[in-house]
Design an enzyme around this catalytic site. Sequence first.
Site, PDB file in Angstrom:
ATOM      1  N   THR A   1      -4.863  -0.230  -2.856  1.00  0.00           N
ATOM      2  CA  THR A   1      -5.306   1.093  -2.415  1.00  0.00           C
ATOM      3  C   THR A   1      -6.579   0.918  -1.592  1.00  0.00           C
ATOM      4  OG1 THR A   1      -6.051   3.309  -3.073  1.00  0.00           O
ATOM      5  CG2 THR A   1      -6.493   1.508  -4.626  1.00  0.00           C
ATOM      6  N   GLU A   2      -6.654   1.619  -0.463  1.00  0.00           N
ATOM      7  CA  GLU A   2      -7.710   1.334   0.506  1.00  0.00           C
ATOM      8  C   GLU A   2      -9.104   1.734   0.045  1.00  0.00           C
ATOM      9  OE1 GLU A   2      -5.323   4.782   2.498  1.00  0.00           O
ATOM     10  OE2 GLU A   2      -4.955   3.166   1.079  1.00  0.00           O
ATOM     11  N   ASN A   3      -9.222   2.441  -1.093  1.00  0.00           N
ATOM     12  CA  ASN A   3     -10.569   2.712  -1.595  1.00  0.00           C
ATOM     13  C   ASN A   3     -11.114   1.567  -2.447  1.00  0.00           C
ATOM     14  OD1 ASN A   3      -8.517   3.623  -3.401  1.00  0.00           O
ATOM     15  ND2 ASN A   3     -10.049   4.696  -4.616  1.00  0.00           N
TER      16      ASN A   3
ATOM     17  N   ASN B   1       0.858  -1.185   0.000  1.00  0.00           N
ATOM     18  CA  ASN B   1       0.000   0.000   0.000  1.00  0.00           C
ATOM     19  C   ASN B   1       0.891   1.231   0.000  1.00  0.00           C
ATOM     20  OD1 ASN B   1      -1.445   2.318   1.522  1.00  0.00           O
ATOM     21  ND2 ASN B   1      -3.124   0.918   1.053  1.00  0.00           N
TER      22      ASN B   1
ATOM     23  N   SER C   1     -11.693  -3.653   1.776  1.00  0.00           N
ATOM     24  CA  SER C   1     -10.320  -3.181   1.660  1.00  0.00           C
ATOM     25  C   SER C   1      -9.703  -2.966   3.041  1.00  0.00           C
ATOM     26  CB  SER C   1     -10.280  -1.883   0.851  1.00  0.00           C
ATOM     27  OG  SER C   1      -8.958  -1.453   0.657  1.00  0.00           O
TER      28      SER C   1
END
Length: 225
Positions: free
Chosen positions: A54-56, A31, A96
């Site tokens: 990616t955390e989205n 990340n 996520s």
Amino acid sequence: MSEIISKGVGWSRREIARNIALDIPDGSIVNLGIGMPELVASFIPSDREVLFHTENGLLGMGPPPAAGAEDPELINAGKQPVTAIPGASYFHHADSFAMVRGGHIDICVLGAMQVSQRGDLANWSMGEDDAAPAVGGAMDLVSGVKTIFIAMTHCASNGAPKIVEKCTYPLTGAGVVRRIYTDLAILEVREGALDVVAMAPGVDFETLQHHTQASLVKPRVSRTA
């Protein structure tokens, strides 16, 4: 601004990103934070497979698109346009963060305002009374990801050291940082001390210590990366 920085000594932002990329093992899930960390993706050696998360909600993030080819629905957590590699997967934002909190991400590269000699990280607030809360997902990342790398300049714009004995800004996480990559050096947090792994060309140990508030452990063999 410190004298050494004003003279242009040290690695550039892209060279810092390259140093980090070379330390990411084959097969890692990574990340990348906003800003300088995003550059790391461009320097992964061609013989290594690294999947960017990616955390989205995307695993298999590719490089930025060519100018004019941006897809407004395909962005990273910093709202920057990205691409997706073949085999990439999309998922809910909650899924996520379940990956992050569940320890399924191998490495996270973040920026920092301060890092202490024991690996404490402050990267979301300078502590002003009127500052709006903006920690985002950083606390989840530093508590759930296996290894945290930091990419930052060694000193602030006014020359103040950003690597300190004890953080004075609000903490993102305590004892979470493994390695620090700056324009002057690569440092490893080991048992509450900072080992010098490598120094940038033109930087010696005495100069590096002068620009670092925390105590450094001198390398056995003087070398540059």
